[in-house]
Scaffold this motif. Structure first.
Motif, PDB file in Angstrom:
ATOM      1  N   VAL A   1      55.153 -66.864  40.092  1.00  0.00           N
ATOM      2  CA  VAL A   1      56.146 -67.147  41.143  1.00  0.00           C
ATOM      3  C   VAL A   1      57.555 -67.110  40.564  1.00  0.00           C
ATOM      4  CG1 VAL A   1      56.989 -68.924  42.730  1.00  0.00           C
ATOM      5  CG2 VAL A   1      54.542 -68.486  42.546  1.00  0.00           C
ATOM      6  N   VAL A   2      57.738 -67.698  39.390  1.00  0.00           N
ATOM      7  CA  VAL A   2      59.060 -67.707  38.760  1.00  0.00           C
ATOM      8  C   VAL A   2      59.472 -66.287  38.401  1.00  0.00           C
ATOM      9  CG1 VAL A   2      60.371 -68.483  36.749  1.00  0.00           C
ATOM     10  CG2 VAL A   2      58.840 -70.072  37.923  1.00  0.00           C
ATOM     11  N   GLN A   3      58.545 -65.509  37.856  1.00  0.00           N
ATOM     12  CA  GLN A   3      58.858 -64.119  37.506  1.00  0.00           C
ATOM     13  C   GLN A   3      59.269 -63.317  38.737  1.00  0.00           C
ATOM     14  OE1 GLN A   3      55.337 -62.756  35.511  1.00  0.00           O
ATOM     15  NE2 GLN A   3      55.902 -63.697  33.562  1.00  0.00           N
ATOM     16  N   GLU A   4      58.547 -63.491  39.818  1.00  0.00           N
ATOM     17  CA  GLU A   4      58.885 -62.776  41.048  1.00  0.00           C
ATOM     18  C   GLU A   4      60.237 -63.239  41.585  1.00  0.00           C
ATOM     19  OE1 GLU A   4      55.640 -63.277  43.776  1.00  0.00           O
ATOM     20  OE2 GLU A   4      54.234 -62.262  42.456  1.00  0.00           O
ATOM     21  N   SER A   5      60.509 -64.520  41.501  1.00  0.00           N
ATOM     22  CA  SER A   5      61.789 -65.051  41.978  1.00  0.00           C
ATOM     23  C   SER A   5      62.954 -64.483  41.174  1.00  0.00           C
ATOM     24  CB  SER A   5      61.800 -66.578  41.890  1.00  0.00           C
ATOM     25  OG  SER A   5      60.790 -67.123  42.705  1.00  0.00           O
ATOM     26  N   VAL A   6      62.782 -64.402  39.868  1.00  0.00           N
ATOM     27  CA  VAL A   6      63.829 -63.843  39.015  1.00  0.00           C
ATOM     28  C   VAL A   6      64.074 -62.376  39.369  1.00  0.00           C
ATOM     29  CG1 VAL A   6      64.401 -63.186  36.639  1.00  0.00           C
ATOM     30  CG2 VAL A   6      63.491 -65.468  37.124  1.00  0.00           C
TER      31      VAL A   6
END
Length: 69
Positions: free
Chosen positions: A4-9
């Motif tokens: 989720v964090v990777q996609e958000s970045v």
């Protein structure tokens, strides 16, 4: 880093710089609303803390009381 964090970045990187700043400020507000005093632990921090406590309990570290300050 979670998926989720990777996609958000990745999504943040698609935005123009001016919008990136807006998104960053919004995220900061979300975090402060969730933990205004920065005292909650994330799941990763909880795991690291528990592992450190186990090392202390097993005698891997010297206790404060054993040090001649």
């Amino acid at each position: 880093m979670t998926q989720v964090v990777q996609e958000s970045v990745k999504m943040l990187e698609m935005l123009p710089e001016s919008e990136q700043e807006f998104a960053s400020q919004f995220i900061k507000r979300l975090v402060l609303a969730w933990d205004p005093d920065f005292t909650k632990l994330t799941p990763e921090e909880r795991k690291r803390l528990e592992a450190a406590e186990q090392r202390v309990d097993s005698g891997e570290y010297v206790k404060d009381s054993e040090i001649s300050w």
